[in-house]
Motif scaffolding. Structure first.
Motif, short mmCIF file in Angstrom:
data_model
loop_
_atom_site.label_atom_id
_atom_site.label_comp_id
_atom_site.label_asym_id
_atom_site.label_seq_id
_atom_site.Cartn_x
_atom_site.Cartn_y
_atom_site.Cartn_z
N ALA A 309 1.06 -1.19 -0.10
CA ALA A 309 -0.05 0.04 -0.09
C ALA A 309 0.63 1.22 0.13
N ALA A 310 1.97 1.18 0.95
CA ALA A 310 2.80 2.51 1.00
C ALA A 310 3.52 2.60 -0.53
N ILE A 311 3.75 1.41 -1.27
CA ILE A 311 4.25 1.84 -2.52
C ILE A 311 3.24 2.16 -3.58
N GLN A 312 2.18 2.06 -3.20
CA GLN A 312 1.35 2.66 -4.31
C GLN A 312 1.14 4.15 -4.03
N ARG A 313 1.14 4.46 -2.84
CA ARG A 313 1.19 5.72 -2.55
C ARG A 313 2.20 6.55 -2.87
N GLN A 314 3.32 6.01 -2.78
CA GLN A 314 4.64 6.71 -2.92
C GLN A 314 4.71 6.72 -4.66
N THR A 315 4.47 5.59 -5.51
CA THR A 315 4.60 5.75 -7.01
C THR A 315 3.58 6.67 -7.48
N LYS A 316 2.47 6.87 -6.91
CA LYS A 316 1.40 7.79 -7.30
C LYS A 316 1.87 9.17 -7.28
N ALA A 317 2.53 9.50 -5.96
CA ALA A 317 2.91 10.80 -5.64
C ALA A 317 4.00 11.36 -6.72
N VAL A 318 5.06 10.24 -7.12
CA VAL A 318 6.30 10.46 -7.88
C VAL A 318 5.83 10.64 -9.34
N ALA A 319 4.79 9.67 -9.70
CA ALA A 319 4.17 10.24 -11.06
C ALA A 319 3.64 11.36 -11.31
N SER A 320 2.88 11.75 -10.24
CA SER A 320 2.20 13.19 -10.29
C SER A 320 3.21 14.35 -10.47
N LEU A 321 4.23 14.16 -9.79
CA LEU A 321 5.40 15.32 -9.75
C LEU A 321 6.11 15.28 -11.25
N VAL A 322 6.40 14.13 -11.86
CA VAL A 322 6.87 13.89 -13.06
C VAL A 322 5.89 14.53 -14.17
N HIS A 323 4.59 14.39 -14.08
CA HIS A 323 3.67 14.80 -14.90
C HIS A 323 3.65 16.42 -14.77
N ALA A 324 3.99 16.92 -13.61
CA ALA A 324 3.72 18.31 -13.47
C ALA A 324 5.08 19.07 -13.84
N GLY A 325 6.00 18.16 -14.13
CA GLY A 325 7.33 18.83 -14.53
C GLY A 325 8.21 19.27 -13.33
N ARG A 326 7.90 18.51 -11.96
CA ARG A 326 8.71 19.05 -10.94
C ARG A 326 9.48 17.95 -10.75
N GLU A 327 10.66 18.20 -9.69
CA GLU A 327 11.46 17.33 -9.40
C GLU A 327 10.81 16.21 -8.64
N PRO A 328 10.87 15.02 -9.13
CA PRO A 328 10.19 13.88 -8.43
C PRO A 328 10.65 13.16 -7.25
N LEU A 329 10.87 14.05 -6.10
CA LEU A 329 11.43 13.30 -4.85
C LEU A 329 10.44 12.56 -4.31
N PRO A 330 10.70 11.39 -4.08
CA PRO A 330 9.45 10.42 -3.51
C PRO A 330 9.26 11.08 -2.24
N PRO A 331 7.79 10.98 -1.60
CA PRO A 331 7.35 11.44 -0.31
C PRO A 331 7.84 10.34 0.56
N PRO A 332 8.04 10.94 2.01
CA PRO A 332 8.03 9.54 3.19
C PRO A 332 7.03 8.72 2.94
N ALA A 333 7.44 7.44 3.22
CA ALA A 333 6.24 6.33 2.85
C ALA A 333 5.31 6.23 4.25
N TYR A 334 6.07 6.78 5.56
CA TYR A 334 5.22 6.90 6.70
C TYR A 334 5.66 8.24 7.47
N PRO A 335 4.60 8.51 8.37
CA PRO A 335 5.02 9.90 9.39
C PRO A 335 6.03 9.43 10.31
N ARG A 336 6.58 10.47 10.48
CA ARG A 336 8.10 10.33 11.62
C ARG A 336 7.34 9.59 12.75
N ARG A 337 6.23 10.03 13.24
CA ARG A 337 5.64 9.44 14.67
C ARG A 337 5.65 8.03 14.25
#
Length: 411
Positions: A309-337
């Protein structure tokens, strides 16, 4: 903005020809597991009005570097992107306490889903129109001012060079990042078929703590019932080191015979694996234009080993950044807490202060299952987490929290 795909055909086997020159593309994805395939598909399916990038996928040739077929489990609310390919799904869970008491829990609006890697690969292939597959091993990733060059070698020795603006690497880093605490989740499972009906296919047997507990860590049985006659039955341990094949088989024979009461069955397939459960920090950037995704990018939840499930969230966010022409740094998979709480739990189990079977049994007994699963997926807020924390051994958790900052990180 990325350029439109040039419509490169999928190459069935690049080993049969020499490359005339470097492959040019917008994005290169290394690894064709859950993370690599999910990202490739999402990149090639942009929103309306946005051009799809050109994508190359580097997949290891058949052999020791290509992962064997495996099963992924996850939970989500309602219909999902991969429901048509699921092996099975369930709306109820069952857990057995160490003393044998059975707990039955309804998941509310969630479904616990089982997906095989083979079904995932077959299902996604028709959606990967325009993808350039390169069957080779990535040997080196070289930074350039305008992107990267990935140098690959095929099984016959042919060298491939792929030039791209961005690279996403799903291979586990070597050596692994240093950690203060850590265990290994290791397991072996049998896909069994019985002549007589033996399984109730309405619920997953998530944790069965009636198994003999090891001196260090914890163990449990895990049953995914597919029909009244078929199921995946696993023996799992959280401990410092894996077992021998004979030891896994002995544990499975005891579990299926003495605890599940299966007298006659056929083992039709075997599944085995290891998952690192540590508080290591997983850098999401591996170079100027190279990023880590999947387990390499921290998608494995340290306290459970779940990652899909975390992989799906991560790859969806990365693809959105690529489509927007922005630097596609993957977001953290889980909150620091969430990661901090996992480190505390792992340290408590590792030192023996916390009994894993008692800990998980109490949580499932006292916390609604839907809320608990959202917590395990990193989807709860501070208030819910505080309430869940009240159902744990608070003083022991506080003591462990106090000592963590003084522990050194080791590879």
């Amino acid at each position: 903005m990325v350029s439109r795909s040039t419509g490169n055909a999928v190459t069935a086997d690049p080993r049969t020809r020499e490359e005339s020159g470097p492959v040019q593309c917008d994005v290169v994805v290394i690894g064709a597991g859950a993370a690599g395939l999910s990202l490739a598909w999402r990149l090639l399916a942009p929103p309306a009005g946005v051009a799809a990038p050109s994508v190359a996928l580097v997949e290891a040739p058949p052999g020791p570097l290509r992962p064997p077929p495996r099963t992924w489990c996850y939970w989500e609310r309602g219909a999902g992107d991969y429901d048509h390919w699921l092996t099975a799904s369930w709306g109820r869970l069952r857990l057995h306490a160490p003393g044998g008491r059975a707990l039955h829990r309804d998941l509310g609006g969630l479904r616990y889903k089982m997906l095989s890697s083979d079904a995932f690969d077959r299902g996604l292939r028709p959606r990967l129109t325009g993808l350039r597959r390169v069957e080779a091993v990535a040997r080196e990733i070289v930074d350039r001012p305008d992107g990267v060059t990935v140098i690959c070698r095929a099984a016959d020795g042919t060298e491939h060079r792929i030039r791209a603006r961005w690279a996403f690497d799903s291979r586990p880093p070597s050596p692994a990042p240093p950690a203060r605490v850590g265990l290994l989740q290791h397991f072996k499972g049998w896909f069994v078929h019985t002549e007589r009906a033996a399984f109730a296919p309405d619920a997953v047997h998530l944790m069965d703590f009636r198994t003999a507990q090891p001196p260090h860590g914890l163990s449990f049985g895990y049953v995914l019932p597919l029909t009244p006659h078929r199921a995946l039955v696993e023996y799992t341990e959280f401990s410092a080191a894996p077992l021998s094949d004979d030891s896994y088989d002995e544990a499975l024979r005891h579990y299926t015979g003495s605890l599940l009461g299966l007298r006659s069955f056929e083992v039709r397939a075997v599944e085995q694996g290891r998952i690192a459960m540590t508080d290591a920090r997983h850098p999401r950037r591996a170079g100027r234009s190279t990023f880590r995704i999947g387990s390499a990018g921290g998608a494995v939840r340290p306290s459970t080993g779940y990652a899909f499930a975390a992989i799906q969230r991560q790859t969806k966010a990365v693809a959105s950044l690529v489509h927007a022409g922005r630097e596609p740094l993957p977001p953290p998979a889980y909150p620091r807490r969430s990661l901090a709480m996992d480190a505390i739990l792992l340290r408590g189990i590792d030192t023996g202060r916390i009994s894993g079977p008692d800990f998980f049994t109490r949580l499932f007994e006292e916390v609604p299952a839907e809320r608990l699963l959202r917590f395990l997926d990193g989807g709860t807020g501070p208030l819910d987490e505080f309430r869940i924390g009240l159902h744990t051994p608070v003083l022991t958790m506080l003591r462990t929290t106090a000592e963590l900052p003084f522990l050194g990180r080791r590879t």
